[in-house]
Each structure stands twice: as C-alpha cells, then as structure tokens.
Design a protein around this motif. Sequence first.
Motif, PDB file in Angstrom:
ATOM      1  N   GLN A 188       5.261   0.203  -8.727  1.00  0.00           N
ATOM      2  CA  GLN A 188       4.479   0.069  -7.537  1.00  0.00           C
ATOM      3  C   GLN A 188       3.375  -1.151  -7.907  1.00  0.00           C
ATOM      4  N   THR A 201      10.169   3.880 -10.077  1.00  0.00           N
ATOM      5  CA  THR A 201       9.658   3.052  -9.201  1.00  0.00           C
ATOM      6  C   THR A 201       8.518   2.266  -9.753  1.00  0.00           C
ATOM      7  N   TYR A 252       6.708   4.707 -12.261  1.00  0.00           N
ATOM      8  CA  TYR A 252       6.733   6.068 -12.062  1.00  0.00           C
ATOM      9  C   TYR A 252       8.303   6.328 -12.137  1.00  0.00           C
ATOM     10  N   ASN A 284       6.441  -0.788  -3.245  1.00  0.00           N
ATOM     11  CA  ASN A 284       7.169  -0.279  -4.255  1.00  0.00           C
ATOM     12  C   ASN A 284       8.442  -0.917  -4.404  1.00  0.00           C
TER      13      ASN A 284
HETATM   14  C1  LIG Z   1       5.377   4.353  -4.279  1.00  0.00           C
HETATM   15  O1  LIG Z   1       5.765   5.296  -4.878  1.00  0.00           O
HETATM   16  C2  LIG Z   1       4.875   6.191  -5.430  1.00  0.00           C
HETATM   17  C3  LIG Z   1       5.422   6.975  -6.490  1.00  0.00           C
HETATM   18  O2  LIG Z   1       6.449   7.501  -6.248  1.00  0.00           O
HETATM   19  C4  LIG Z   1       4.375   7.050  -4.298  1.00  0.00           C
HETATM   20  O3  LIG Z   1       3.200   8.010  -4.519  1.00  0.00           O
HETATM   21  C5  LIG Z   1       3.899   5.851  -3.228  1.00  0.00           C
HETATM   22  O4  LIG Z   1       3.487   6.898  -2.027  1.00  0.00           O
HETATM   23  C6  LIG Z   1       4.805   5.062  -2.774  1.00  0.00           C
HETATM   24  N1  LIG Z   1       4.187   4.198  -1.738  1.00  0.00           N
HETATM   25  C7  LIG Z   1       5.096   3.535  -0.745  1.00  0.00           C
HETATM   26  C8  LIG Z   1       4.292   2.677   0.259  1.00  0.00           C
HETATM   27  O5  LIG Z   1       6.135   3.945  -0.559  1.00  0.00           O
END
Ligand SMILES: *[C@@H]1O[C@H](CO)[C@@H](O)[C@H](O)[C@H]1NC(C)=O
Length: 240
Positions: free
Chosen positions: A194, A192, A166, A203
């Motif tokens: 994931q 990011t 992302y 992430n």
């Molecule tokens: C990881 O990043 C995505 C995109 O920014 C976000 O939607 C998601 O909530 C994040 N997950 C965590 C566990 O932080």
Amino acid sequence: MDSRGWNRCLALELLLLPLSLLAISIQGYLVHMTVVSSSNVTLNISESLPENYKQLTWFYTFDQKIVEWDSGKSKYFESKFKGRVRLDPQSGALYISKVQKEDNSTYIMRVLKKNGNEQEWKIKLQVLDPVPKPVIEIEKREVVDDNCYLKLSCLIPGESVNYTWYGELPKEIQNSVLETTLKPHKHSRCYTCQVSNSVSSENGTVCFSPPCTVARSFGVEWIASWLVVTVPTILGLLLT
Ligand SMILES: *[C@@H]1O[C@H](CO)[C@@H](O)[C@H](O)[C@H]1NC(C)=O
Ligand SMILES: *[C@@H]1O[C@H](CO)[C@@H](O)[C@H](O)[C@H]1NC(C)=O
Ligand SMILES: *[C@@H]1O[C@H](CO)[C@@H](O)[C@H](O)[C@H]1NC(C)=O
Ligand SMILES: *[C@@H]1O[C@H](CO)[C@@H](O)[C@H](O)[C@H]1NC(C)=O
Ligand SMILES: CC(=O)N[C@H]1CO[C@H](CO)[C@@H](O)[C@@H]1O
C-alpha cells in the motif's frame, strides 16, 4: 495557544471538514490545509471579518495579489488564478477551482479596518497529486526444500509516499522493500503493498502459488522476475 485559539481551530476544523478536505492540521493561527490536486478549495477564516472593513486583499505570496475588494468592488489581478478564483466579500472566503501543485503556498488575507489598522491571516495550502498505482518488482530465488526467498520492491516514480506491506508476515512492514522466505505452503500467499500520501492511497498485490510461482497480481503494472539457480552458497547466505 490559549483556549480561544483552540476553539477557533476547532470551529475551523468543523467548518472545513465537509469541504472534501482530506487532511487539516492547525498550528497557532496559521492554518495548514492539504488537498488533492484538481479539487476545489475554499480558503476561509474561522472568525467573522471586522465590521465595515475598508479593504480586503488576498495574496498568493507577499508580492502577488490575487484579488482586492475595495469600495464594494472586487478587482481580480492578472495572475495564474484569474478565472479560477472567486471572493466572497461577506466572509472573506476565497474559492479556488481546480487547484494545481503549483498553487501550494502560504496565502495571506489582509484586511484594512475602518480605523486604519490592518489585520492579517495566513493559510498554508499544500496540493498533492494522488499517488500512482505501485509497480511491484519481484526477485525470487528458489532454495532447497521448496523454500523460496522473495524480495519484493514496491516502486513509485519520484514521489514522497509511505509504504506498508501486508500479507502473511509477523507484522506489517513499513518499507518499500519486503524480503521474506516462503516456506512450503499449500495455499497461495499474497502480499499487498500500500502506498499512500495524505490525500490518497493505492494498492498493488502479488500472489504466489506453491512452491513459488507468481499466481495472480492486482494493480501490478509489470513484473520483473529473476529466477536464480539455487546453489548452496546462496542458501548459506540467505539463511544466516
Ligand atoms: C489495500 O490493502 C489493505 C490491506 O489489505 C486494505 O486494508 C485496504 O483497504 C486496501 N485499499 C484499497 C484501496 O484497496
Ligand atoms: C469545481 O468547481 C467548478 C466550477 O467552479 C465545477 O464545475 C466543478 O464541478 C467543481 N468540481 C468539484 C470536484 O467540486
Ligand atoms: C467562512 O467563515 C465565516 C465565519 O466563520 C462563515 O460565516 C462563512 O459561512 C464561511 N464561508 C464559507 C464559504 O465557508
Ligand atoms: C508517512 O507517515 C508518517 C507517520 O505516520 C507521517 O508523519 C508522514 O507525514 C507520512 N508521509 C506521507 C508522505 O504521507
Ligand atoms: C508553502 C509550500 O508548501 N510551498 C512549496 C510549494 O512547492 C514548491 C515546489 O515543490 C516548494 O519548494 C515550496 O516549499
């Protein structure tokens, strides 16, 4: 599958969902369950057991018995499950605590009915470890006019996972490697990665401040960065 089958599946799904199961899919009468390692699992069927059955046996594989109920008594066999399993003879449910990856198998419950017939149910259990935090490896090349070529690799040691990048991208990238060129920008840009399997996700984020400096990172355990001196040939290669 007939509608009765579907009803059973639905009932089963509703029954199993609250048990902290993260993913369930059902095909025919073989139930698939995917759970995270170290969790407690209940293997159960969606229907009632035959009335006054004579004997009930849970198998890990066809030749490995876990527990057998007969004449009002449960006998737990010597197996890696001993001390970790409990049978509920009323429903036939088998509780397993602290499941491990090695516990993945197609479990079989066999019931010997009063009339001498046997009936069998199968539950395929897949146990997955949570994904580890990804490590982002950064390769960057500053090219002319403050354009910055980035190759970001999201790394996970030997796991079967899905990757999604992302950030300020035309669209999400479903790949472990992100290649992009940072145009001159005023604010920092973050990317990011994931990583996910069907039981968990993690992430890793890396940010760049203008023109191409690693500014902040989260969930990045280490960063390798190569600053490649810009030469016109590289630019030529990159922009084609
Ligand atoms: C990881 O990043 C995505 C995109 O920014 C976000 O939607 C998601 O909530 C994040 N997950 C965590 C566990 O932080
Ligand atoms: C799993 O079951 C054990 C006992 O069998 C209990 O001590 C433990 O708290 C349970 N763990 C979870 C995550 O429910
Ligand atoms: C197992 O399934 C039976 C039949 O649907 C139900 O009555 C019973 O409560 C279930 N047991 C557990 C432990 O979920
Ligand atoms: C990755 O995503 C695809 C499509 O959504 C899915 O079918 C597959 O099971 C996923 N793999 C893992 C390891 O989660
Ligand atoms: C039923 C099932 O998923 N079995 C797998 C359990 O794990 C071993 C080793 O990872 C696989 O070989 C089995 O197919």
